[in-house]
Design a protein around this motif. Structure first.
Motif, PDB file in Angstrom:
ATOM      1  N   PHE A 106       3.469   2.663   1.002  1.00 38.52           N
ATOM      2  CA  PHE A 106       2.710   2.720  -0.238  1.00 38.52           C
ATOM      3  C   PHE A 106       1.268   2.262  -0.074  1.00 38.52           C
ATOM      4  N   TYR A 107       0.957   1.580   1.035  1.00 37.73           N
ATOM      5  CA  TYR A 107      -0.424   1.194   1.283  1.00 37.73           C
ATOM      6  C   TYR A 107      -1.284   2.425   1.588  1.00 37.73           C
ATOM      7  N   GLY A 108      -0.676   3.429   2.196  1.00 34.71           N
ATOM      8  CA  GLY A 108      -1.378   4.697   2.370  1.00 34.71           C
ATOM      9  C   GLY A 108      -1.259   5.570   1.139  1.00 34.71           C
ATOM     10  N   TYR A 109      -0.100   5.539   0.516  1.00 36.57           N
ATOM     11  CA  TYR A 109       0.207   6.404  -0.625  1.00 36.57           C
ATOM     12  C   TYR A 109      -0.749   6.179  -1.787  1.00 36.57           C
ATOM     13  N   ILE A 110      -1.139   4.930  -2.020  1.00 36.76           N
ATOM     14  CA  ILE A 110      -1.978   4.617  -3.170  1.00 36.76           C
ATOM     15  C   ILE A 110      -3.410   5.115  -2.996  1.00 36.76           C
ATOM     16  N   VAL A 111      -3.848   5.297  -1.761  1.00 39.18           N
ATOM     17  CA  VAL A 111      -5.247   5.635  -1.486  1.00 39.18           C
ATOM     18  C   VAL A 111      -5.584   7.073  -1.874  1.00 39.18           C
ATOM     19  N   THR A 112      -4.644   7.996  -1.706  1.00 38.86           N
ATOM     20  CA  THR A 112      -4.948   9.424  -1.834  1.00 38.86           C
ATOM     21  C   THR A 112      -4.516  10.041  -3.151  1.00 38.86           C
ATOM     22  N   GLN A 113      -4.117   9.236  -4.129  1.00 48.56           N
ATOM     23  CA  GLN A 113      -3.678   9.780  -5.403  1.00 48.56           C
ATOM     24  C   GLN A 113      -4.810  10.536  -6.123  1.00 48.56           C
ATOM     25  N   ILE A 114      -5.874   9.842  -6.434  1.00 49.57           N
ATOM     26  CA  ILE A 114      -6.977  10.475  -7.163  1.00 49.57           C
ATOM     27  C   ILE A 114      -7.696  11.514  -6.292  1.00 49.57           C
ATOM     28  N   LEU A 424       1.655   0.769  -7.201  1.00 49.91           N
ATOM     29  CA  LEU A 424       1.622  -0.678  -6.949  1.00 49.91           C
ATOM     30  C   LEU A 424       3.018  -1.293  -6.882  1.00 49.91           C
ATOM     31  N   PRO A 425       3.971  -0.892  -7.738  1.00 51.15           N
ATOM     32  CA  PRO A 425       5.322  -1.457  -7.602  1.00 51.15           C
ATOM     33  C   PRO A 425       5.955  -1.193  -6.240  1.00 51.15           C
ATOM     34  N   GLY A 426       5.670  -0.027  -5.656  1.00 47.85           N
ATOM     35  CA  GLY A 426       6.222   0.266  -4.339  1.00 47.85           C
ATOM     36  C   GLY A 426       5.678  -0.648  -3.258  1.00 47.85           C
ATOM     37  N   MET A 427       4.473  -1.149  -3.453  1.00 45.53           N
ATOM     38  CA  MET A 427       3.866  -2.067  -2.492  1.00 45.53           C
ATOM     39  C   MET A 427       4.308  -3.502  -2.737  1.00 45.53           C
TER      40      MET A 427
END
Length: 443
Positions: A106-114, A424-427
């Motif tokens: 999730f540290y990578g997952y959160i970066v590319t959402q927007i 964020l919950p996944g992290m």
């Protein structure tokens, strides 16, 4: 388009056009293609089905580590050449390291959402969705050899996989903005999203079986290969918009175009200030965050809970962990069709449907999650968790489609915004769980 939720949500079914071809009367399909159940004659449902398989792979590639890590750190007896039997395990990771590994994705997952939502509007949702899953599948194939080299390479691989999977949820809304007639949004979107839960249902027990019978590396080899096969089919069949699809019928093309009007996304200017100040946008964001907290906690911790607390064997752990998501995948289809029917028949407005489905699901989930904490028997805990997860299907027919309701041209970046916060919950959750649950307590 304005971001005023009440005005955007009080939509009524469009009136029948004079030519009788493009209409959405009472929620029925009148696109000249025959009975609605023959979905394979409708290209928009072919797109939705392949998107279903895409999200199947998204979650199969994501959750496999949740089961594999149990086998990777499990103790086993090994007989040496001199006849001595010793107890060993492949990796001696404590609960904190396992929590870090499970959250690293999730540290990578959160970066590319927007960025994923913005990129999909520029180059097309089909391309971004397909490439995101294909690259994740490729790195999944590399996971076993890199893990044997270093645990930190495994951490790096999971972060990279998160980066490429992060684009998937936002960019799919770029497809629906061009493919989904307004009163079919719930059913098309939930059909695609239910692939996530079907992927969880299959991958959890399958991962347990592969790890038990062939060894944990095959968990990654099998699902990585399946992901690349799906990509080849997706790339050759799906187009970014109906007007680009050579196999679509003239009737369906006109039906979609008359329903949606201008669907060009490339020249859309996203009003970021209005997004950040819009109460409807933040209501979606908070609903998404709340649903994902419970979902990601169970997704990463349920296999370990089944084995350590409920004392299930590894293969049975995968099966029982998958049960809640099987119910979720089934209920999600019913919820999507029910939401569209209530809207198209005029029984409830779009606003009422979204609020009722979302808040009703949250309240019901809270009750059953609390019950699971007090009924710590295998039957009681599994039953309560299954019902709680299954009821989340109604919430997905609320907030997850809401981006398309309030601003279809901006839906991909709005999904990116809400899914950024909802990541964020996944992290946080696996790490917090790793610190809280350091002593295994059986029943």
């Amino acid at each position: 388009m304005a971001l005023s939720l009440p005005h955007a949500h009080h939509m009524t079914p469009p009136v029948r056009k004079e030519n009788g071809v493009a209409s959405i009367l009472n929620g029925t399909d009148t696109d000249g293609l025959g009975a609605a159940w023959r979905f394979w004659h409708r290209r928009r449902y072919v797109v939705a089905f392949l998107a279903f398989l895409g999200f199947f792979n998204v979650y199969a590639l994501r959750v496999n580590l949740s089961v594999a890590i149990v086998a990777m750190t499990a103790s086993r007896n090994v007989t040496l050449s001199n006849g001595t039997t010793i107890t060993t395990r492949d990796f001696d990771w404590d609960s904190k390291m396992k929590g870090l590994l499970l959250s690293s994705f999730f540290y990578g997952y959160i970066v590319t959402q927007i960025p994923g939502g913005w990129l999909a509007a520029q180059v097309g949702g089909k391309r971004v969705f397909g490439v995101g899953i294909a690259v994740t599948a490729f790195f999944t194939l590399l996971t076993p050899p890199l893990t044997y080299v270093s645990v930190y390479l495994l951490l790096a691989v999971r972060v990279v996989e998160g980066l490429f999977e992060g684009v998937t949820y936002p960019c799919i809304h770029a497809l629906w903005a061009r493919w989904a007639p307004p009163l079919e949004r719930s059913r098309l979107a939930t059909l695609a999203f239910s692939g996530s839960y079907a992927g969880t249902v299959v991958s959890l027990p399958a991962s347990g079986y592969l790890a038990e019978q062939f060894g944990w590396p095959y968990v990654f080899y099998v699902f990585g290969s399946v992901g690349l096969i799906w990509f080849a089919i997706w790339w050759s069949v799906v187009k970014d918009g109906p007007e680009e699809d050579a196999r679509i019928s003239p009737e369906e093309l006109k039906y979609i175009q008359d329903s949606l009007g201008n669907t060009s996304l490339k020249d859309v200017v996203h009003p970021w200030g209005k997004f950040l100040l819009s109460p409807p946008v933040w209501s979606i964001v908070m609903a998404h965050f709340s649903e994902n907290w419970g979902f990601y906690t169970l997704l990463t911790q349920l296999p370990t809970f089944m084995k350590d607390t409920l004392k299930f064997e590894l293969e049975k752990t995968g099966v029982m962990s998958a049960l809640p998501y099987l119910v979720m995948a089934i209920v999600l289809q019913f919820a999507g069709h029910l939401a569209d029917w209530l809207r198209s028949s005029g029984i409830l407005t779009t606003t009422q449907v979204r609020k009722l489905f979302n808040c009703g699901a949250f309240i019901s989930q809270t009750v059953f999650m609390l019950l699971a904490a007090f009924l710590l028997t295998p039957a009681g805990a599994v039953t309560c968790l299954t019902i709680a997860v299954g009821l989340g299907a109604f919430a997905w027919s609320g907030f997850s489609v809401n981006h398309l309701d309030i601003a279809p041209q901006h839906a991909s970046v709005l999904m990116g915004l809400s899914n950024t916060v909802a990541t964020l919950p996944g992290m946080i959750s696996p790490v917090i769980t790793g610190y809280i649950v350091q002593n295994k307590v059986g029943l």
